[in-house]
Write a protein that holds these residues in place. Sequence first.
Motif, short mmCIF file in Angstrom:
data_model
loop_
_atom_site.label_atom_id
_atom_site.label_comp_id
_atom_site.label_asym_id
_atom_site.label_seq_id
_atom_site.Cartn_x
_atom_site.Cartn_y
_atom_site.Cartn_z
N ALA A 110 0.80 -1.00 -0.08
CA ALA A 110 -0.06 0.12 -0.15
C ALA A 110 0.90 1.13 0.05
N VAL A 111 0.39 2.23 -0.60
CA VAL A 111 1.30 3.45 -0.66
C VAL A 111 0.66 4.31 0.24
N ALA A 112 1.42 4.96 1.27
CA ALA A 112 0.80 5.73 2.15
C ALA A 112 1.65 6.92 2.51
N THR A 113 1.44 7.72 3.65
CA THR A 113 1.97 8.93 4.04
C THR A 113 1.79 10.13 2.84
N ALA A 114 0.32 10.22 2.85
CA ALA A 114 -0.13 11.18 1.91
C ALA A 114 0.72 11.08 0.23
N PHE A 115 0.59 9.99 -0.19
CA PHE A 115 1.09 9.47 -1.45
C PHE A 115 0.36 10.32 -2.44
N PRO A 116 0.85 10.95 -3.41
CA PRO A 116 2.35 11.03 -3.88
C PRO A 116 2.94 12.30 -3.35
N SER A 117 2.48 13.02 -2.66
CA SER A 117 2.99 14.32 -2.46
C SER A 117 3.92 14.51 -1.19
N GLY A 118 3.13 13.77 -0.50
CA GLY A 118 3.66 13.72 1.25
C GLY A 118 3.54 14.67 1.89
N GLN A 119 2.59 15.88 1.52
CA GLN A 119 2.44 16.98 1.86
C GLN A 119 1.40 16.79 3.08
N SER A 121 0.63 16.23 7.55
CA SER A 121 1.40 16.09 8.86
C SER A 121 2.10 14.68 9.24
N ARG A 122 2.79 14.58 10.12
CA ARG A 122 3.37 13.52 10.51
C ARG A 122 2.47 12.46 11.08
N ASP A 123 1.56 13.12 11.97
CA ASP A 123 0.67 12.27 12.53
C ASP A 123 -0.29 11.55 11.50
N ILE A 124 -0.78 12.31 10.51
CA ILE A 124 -1.45 11.73 9.31
C ILE A 124 -0.92 10.57 8.80
N LYS A 125 0.50 10.76 8.62
CA LYS A 125 1.19 9.86 7.66
C LYS A 125 1.19 8.47 8.57
N LEU A 150 15.00 19.11 0.36
CA LEU A 150 15.83 20.15 -0.43
C LEU A 150 16.17 21.22 0.44
N GLN A 151 15.23 21.45 1.54
CA GLN A 151 15.74 22.49 2.51
C GLN A 151 16.82 22.30 3.37
N GLY A 152 17.31 20.96 3.12
CA GLY A 152 18.49 20.45 4.08
C GLY A 152 18.16 20.00 5.43
N GLU A 153 16.86 19.77 5.63
CA GLU A 153 16.18 19.39 6.82
C GLU A 153 16.51 17.91 6.90
N TYR A 154 17.70 17.33 7.10
CA TYR A 154 17.71 15.90 6.66
C TYR A 154 17.32 15.13 7.93
N ASN A 155 17.41 15.70 9.16
CA ASN A 155 17.07 15.08 10.35
C ASN A 155 15.64 14.97 10.34
N TYR A 156 14.68 15.77 9.81
CA TYR A 156 13.32 15.75 9.66
C TYR A 156 12.94 14.59 8.58
N VAL A 157 13.54 14.35 7.58
CA VAL A 157 13.36 13.30 6.84
C VAL A 157 13.73 12.06 7.47
N PHE A 158 14.83 12.17 8.13
CA PHE A 158 15.41 10.83 8.86
C PHE A 158 14.35 10.30 9.73
N ASP A 159 13.86 11.34 10.70
CA ASP A 159 12.87 10.98 11.84
C ASP A 159 11.77 10.54 11.63
N GLU A 160 11.40 11.12 10.22
CA GLU A 160 9.80 10.73 9.63
C GLU A 160 9.79 9.33 9.15
N ILE A 161 11.06 8.96 8.50
CA ILE A 161 11.24 7.61 7.86
C ILE A 161 11.16 6.57 9.07
N ALA A 162 12.06 6.94 10.21
CA ALA A 162 12.21 6.13 11.32
C ALA A 162 10.54 5.84 12.14
N ALA A 163 9.85 6.74 12.10
CA ALA A 163 8.58 6.84 12.58
C ALA A 163 7.54 6.04 11.86
#
Lengths: 304, 491
Positions: A110-119, A121-125, A150-163
């Motif tokens: 299943a595609v999830a996490t507000a596919f395809p844009s991902g736009q 909130s984390r809770d919803i994802k 692209l903003q350079g917020e790599y920790n945000y991306v990392f944490d989201e994937i981990a969650a």
Amino acid sequence: MSAVTAILPNFRNTPQIDHVGVEERAARFTKRSIKAETKVNGLKLALNMIDLTTLEGKDTDGKVRQLCYKAMHLHDAYPGLPTVAAICVYPSMVAVAKKALNGSNVKVAAVATAFPSGQSSRDIKISETKFAVQEGADEIDMVISRGKFLQGEYNYVFDEIAAIKEACGNARLKVILETGELVTYDNVRRASEIAMYAGADFIKTSTGKIQPAATMPVTLVMLEAIRDFYYRTGKKIAMKPAGGISKAKAALHYLVMVQETLGIDWLNNQWFRFGASSLANDVLMQLEKERTGVYQSANYFSID
Amino acid sequence: MAKSTKLTQPALQFKTTYAPAPESVSAANIKVQYDLFINGKFEKPLSKKYFDTINPATEQKIALVAEAGDADVDKAVKAARSAYNGHWGKMPPKERAKYIYRIARMVQERAREFAIIESLDGGKPIRESRDIDVPLAANHFFYYAGWADKLNYAFPNRKPFPLGVAGQIIPWNFPLLMAAWKIAPALACGNTVVLKPAETTPLTALKLAELLQDCDLPPGVVNIITGAGKTGAAIVNHPDINKIAFTGSTEVGKIIQLATAASSKKLTLELGGKAANIIFEDAPIDQAVEGIINGIYFNQGHVCCAGSRLFVQESIYKEVLQKLKDRIATLIVGNPLDKNTDIGAINSKQQLQTIQKYIAIGKKEGAEMFESTCNLPGKGYFCRPTLFTNVAQSSRIAQEEIFGPVLAIQTFRTDDEVIEKANNTPFGLSAGVWTNKGSRIFNITTRLRAGVIWANTYNKFDPVSPFGGYKESGFGREGGLHGLSAYLKYE
């Protein structure tokens, strides 16, 4: 297993890619001439690696059931064909697909996490991911937050994937980088590293909704990231190029690339997938050509 | 030094067999016997001698080829001289250009046949002869055809004139391509030619002779005569030759320079090399590994500009070595005519013995050897891709040209150290630098004493770019404008 606990690399300092060199190397795989039994074996393997996909707003239960039947019976006129690897649908269709595929080895992704844009909130994802898993999804295809990346917020991306990985439970997590929006090979490489260290089971090129989708050089950059991760951690990560691979010959080139970059251990649908819906029929057509010596018209292969 | 032990094997498992995909030999038309191409015709040698040319992948004879004696060489030079005095030297340049363009187009038309014969006769993989040798040969003719009527613009206010008759001796590693490198600029400048291909790989040059006939190139403009070292010596020593162009070993180059000293012959030499391929820690590593592979295993390592000495910065040494080994494990060694072959046959038995001699020397010197575990065909001259680590700057395998798929690896710490080591060789043909840092590229490349330096790539050739060496790698340049001036004199 959640995020790899090995020492994290500095994601601002991931390996650099020379685009001329990587494109040249990718082109070299297409020079392999795949014939006779190697071709037949390769085509059957490609079939078995397909994630048959329908991701449309107008999807219906009936369409999903038809797709599931096709997944298990690709072309009954040709005995002994494998099934595809998985069916890939939106979360609302997971239960339908799960029921239709009951008794087969075909997985439901299943595609999830507000596919395809991902736009979103984390809770919803997270709750969307949990919903898909509850419905019975064996695999979750998430998208990364490209804007944050692209903003350079790599920790945000990392944490989201981990969650999301945590929310997946036993489901395998595919992390879609949407390489068409990352633009550079350096970014593709960086995003691959972030995803793998954050706990991805698969890294996947694209949603199929953005052009360009999977290309051979982009896939090569990701395969090399997987190889380097394996060198460092001993952990295998799977790969899924998605979108744009519609011809059997291209699929064989991808298999050559996997074989010569990661080796034979990755040559099965546990570790490599094609995200494609139109690929199956072209592969079937080529297989019939190898079997009978003549091409058959497209009318002999079911549309799904 | 550590005793010779097996290094860690590749970390990944590869399958290196695909179903055979051989190019069809029937597409090539090869005669049983070839005579000498003199004055536009194939003529029996006055020497009455012939020799075999064999397929190094099967050790089977392909054809009989004439051996030109002194009298044959003289005949060829006379034909070239009368063509030069008679018509070619006086022909309006744009007319010359038309012939050269025609040659270029016909090489393209017959590309498949040339590629097959090149692989049959020389052992190189069909992928390379098809994708590199033959297209590049055609490009050289196209490029120089364009210059033929523009020489006054190439060398403004200098009034360039042709030299006369050029004697050209070419090696066995790129037979057709080297013929193109030599013939195209010579003709464009208005010279006539006596060309001798190497004795192990004469066939594509002889096919080129057939092509020249079909082009209606006036007789005597290009004469192609076959034979070994003695024939070459007769060309070099012939009094009526104005220019010698030689590509080959440094050893023979020295003899030629001695022989042409105190004569009015112009001379260009493109000789051996022992190129340094330098990988800095900030390099794009996967692409650099590909460049190392391409640098040393391209054409079985039979490349004068091969990157045969690898210098890796200490901090990335382990990673590079691991990746190299995994990449070597994917290389397919075998039938040159199979489209999947990466490394074909060693050109001759003699060359295979030379390579094996150096491998034995490397082991004896205490270097650690790693070679691919691939199977080699039962017949023919083959050599596994090989690398040596723990190599000293004073090791012979790091000093002498092996001309085979054998890589000598050393590490370094600083820019100064690597430049000193890279330049510490009697050769100076080529080098490679891998770094993501632009300023470092400029710094290192200006301090390396080599004729051709590649940055973040390796073994790239183009007719527009001059090619040639420093020191014992020879002098003179081929390709580009520089390549024209080797065939001109000025009023």
